[in-house]
Motif scaffolding. Structure first.
Motif: not given
Length: 565
Positions: A184-192, A194-203, A212-221
């Motif tokens: 699951l953690v590997n999935l979170i790291l690799t999926d980010a 693939k999606r071109g995320a700049s940040d991962i938030h685990v909340e 949530r991932y921040r993609v192009d400056g905007v956070l989405s769940e």
């Protein structure tokens, strides 16, 4: 509906008979509905088509991009049914389920969904592209990939993760080594990635645990793992970052280095923060292969680039880059350093943290706990025979004073500050206690920047904006009538957002003799700004308007990222 829709659109003169013929041919080759093919070929706008169908059927239309759908509602219709009929559930009130459909005349679909869910079904209209994007967003992220991993958990594996005052570290270590948690953690790291995320938030929250991932400056769940897994997931990330899993009351910082395939490496800068309901983890993705060090591609306009290059090529003086966190300051400074990186020069940097390793540059990581801060590093650099010094951030009088002295004694100093624009940086330095004559003597140039999202090239189209709205944001009145604006209508490439990638907006203020005179006379930020614009500076808003004119970004992005002059 195929023939009927085509006839209606021709009758209403929204398309020509020839266009209808070509769309039907395209439909035979690639499949899909007629409306989808008409929109894909550019014969009719998706919004116009949805609005037209809404009037024809007397059914309201819905903008799915602006609608947030509850995951409990999504679960009412299985993904294969949603794909089969191109529908998505939107809301449920009592015994009524509201669904968005591309083809509201499909009574078989409505009957099937009634039978499947046991609810009365009301339909609203949405475009086929919007429904496809919504299906990908709500089903793919949560159920396909995450579901595959989560099926491997059972209650016994989750039990030890109950929130308690004290957690047995040995039990926690065993839990984080379980294959499902690792996956699951590997999935979170690799999926980010693939999606071109700049940040991962685990909340963690009281009744919810989300990623949530921040993609192009905007956070989405993107996913909501079971709440009981929060300690195991956070501890797994901490172990990968070489952090103390037993320490859950204090913030911690670490780094994960992941090898992806033979050649690609990815660094994650990890920050763990204790919150009310557990530890929140934010991971910044540092992808060296995506680091843009070519100044000409960062977004500089011609004059601004020339001014910036002239300033960094001077043998001494201070060049300051300003802007909020995440505005691309580090990238701009690294691109300047790579331009200056020659065998003949000794370059030292003090950074907190070091984001990318640059060959040929002496980079020093700050460590406040043992007294290694920007001020002490700067003092040491001056004893190391430096030519060029980069200080991560000027935060206090001590650092500012040493940086100014270094700039006045034959060194080129690059640094960042947190200010709103270039002119207000002078006031910030004055507030820190630096004398006006020192600022005027030491500073070569001040640069302010913001990041705006770029329009997706695959779904870019012209959009009508009223001349008054353009005048309100700062477009000259004489240009407003002929000014062309663009936006992205949303496609698979950009995930329905209409935006893909980001571009920097720059405000570049060289300290000319006239501006130095204003600084010495104690001018306000507003007076400095007026003086700089007279000298040829483009403000952040002006830079944004230029990018709009070039069709690179949208009016919404310019208004979001910049303030009116």
């Amino acid at each position: 509906m195929v023939d009927r829709l085509g006839e209606l659109l021709v009758r209403e003169k929204l398309i020509t008979p020839d266009q209808l013929k070509k769309a039907i041919e395209e439909q035979r080759i690639s499949g899909g509905r007629l409306g989808y093919n008409l929109a894909r070929l550019g014969y009719v706008n998706e919004k116009d088509l949805t609005s037209f169908l809404s009037k024809q059927y007397g059914i309201p239309s819905v903008d799915l991009a602006a609608t947030e759908i509850d995951h409990e509602v999504i679960k009412l219709i299985p993904e294969d049914v949603a794909n089969k009929y191109q529908v998505i559930p939107i809301s449920r009130t009592g015994s009524t389920l509201v669904i968005a459909m591309a083809d509201p005349s499909n009574i078989f679909a409505i009957d099937d969904i009634k039978f499947l869910t046991g609810y009365n079904v009301e339909s609203v209209i949405a475009s086929e592209a919007a429904i496809k994007t919504a299906i990908e967003k709500y089903y793919a992220a949560e159920e396909m990939e995450l579901g595959d991993v989560l099926t491997e958990f059972d209650e016994s594996e989750m039990e030890i993760l109950q929130e308690e005052e004290e957690v047995d570290v040995n039990d926690l270590k065993k839990a984080v080594e379980d294959a499902p948690v690792v996956k699951l953690v590997n999935l979170i790291l690799t999926d980010a990635i693939k999606r071109g995320a700049s940040d991962i938030h685990v909340e963690p929250y009281e009744k919810l645990f989300r990623v949530r991932y921040r993609v192009d400056g905007v956070l989405s769940e993107v996913m909501k793992p079971p709440l009981k897994l929060k300690n195991a997931i956070v501890s797994r990330i901490k172990i990968m970052s070489n952090l103390d899993i037993a320490e859950r009351r204090l913030p911690q910082d670490g780094r994960i280095k992941m090898k992806l395939g033979k050649d690609k490496e990815m660094d994650y800068r990890v920050s763990v923060l204790p919150t009310l309901f557990g530890e929140k983890v934010v991971m910044r993705l540092l992808d060296k292969s995506n680091l843009q060090l070519d100044m000409t591609k960062l977004g500089f306009e011609e004059k601004a680039l020339k001014d910036f290059k002239d300033a960094i090529e001077k043998p001494w003086g201070m060049v300051l880059v300003t802007g909020p966190t995440g505005s691309g300051k580090t990238t701009t400074l690294y691109s300047a350093l790579s331009e200056l990186n020659k065998v003949s020069d000794n370059i030292s940097t003090a950074e907190d943290p070091v984001e990318f390793n640059l060959m040929g540059i002496n980079q020093v990581q700050m460590h406040e706990a043992i007294g290694l801060n920007f001020a002490s590093s700067l003092r040491s650099f001056l004893r190391q025979d430096p030519d060029i010094i980069m200080v991560g951030e000027i935060r206090d009088f001590e650092t500012a004073e040493i940086a100014v002295k270094a700039a006045l004694t034959g060194h080129l100093v690059l640094s960042t500050l947190h200010t709103n624009d270039a002119p207000s940086t002078v006031n910030r330095l004055l507030n820190m206690g630096i004398e006006p004559f020192l600022i005027a003597s030491a500073t070569n140039l001040i640069l302010a920047q913001r990041l705006a999202r770029k329009i997706c090239k695959d779904c870019k189209e012209e959009v009508r904006v009223s001349p008054q709205a353009l005048i309100d944001i700062g477009v000259p009145a004489e240009e407003a009538k002929s000014f062309k604006c663009f936006h992205g209508k949303g496609c698979a490439t950009c995930g329905g957002t209409g935006c893909k990638g980001r571009i920097a907006l720059y405000e570049v203020m060289p300290l000319t003799e006239a501006l130095k005179e204003l600084v010495l006379n104690g001018a306000s930020s507003a007076e400095l700004k007026r003086g700089a614009i007279k000298e040829g500076m483009k403000s952040l808003r002006m830079s944004g308007i230029t990018k709009m004119k070039e069709g690179v970004t949208t009016i919404e992005e310019v208004v979001r990222a910049t303030m009116a002059d």
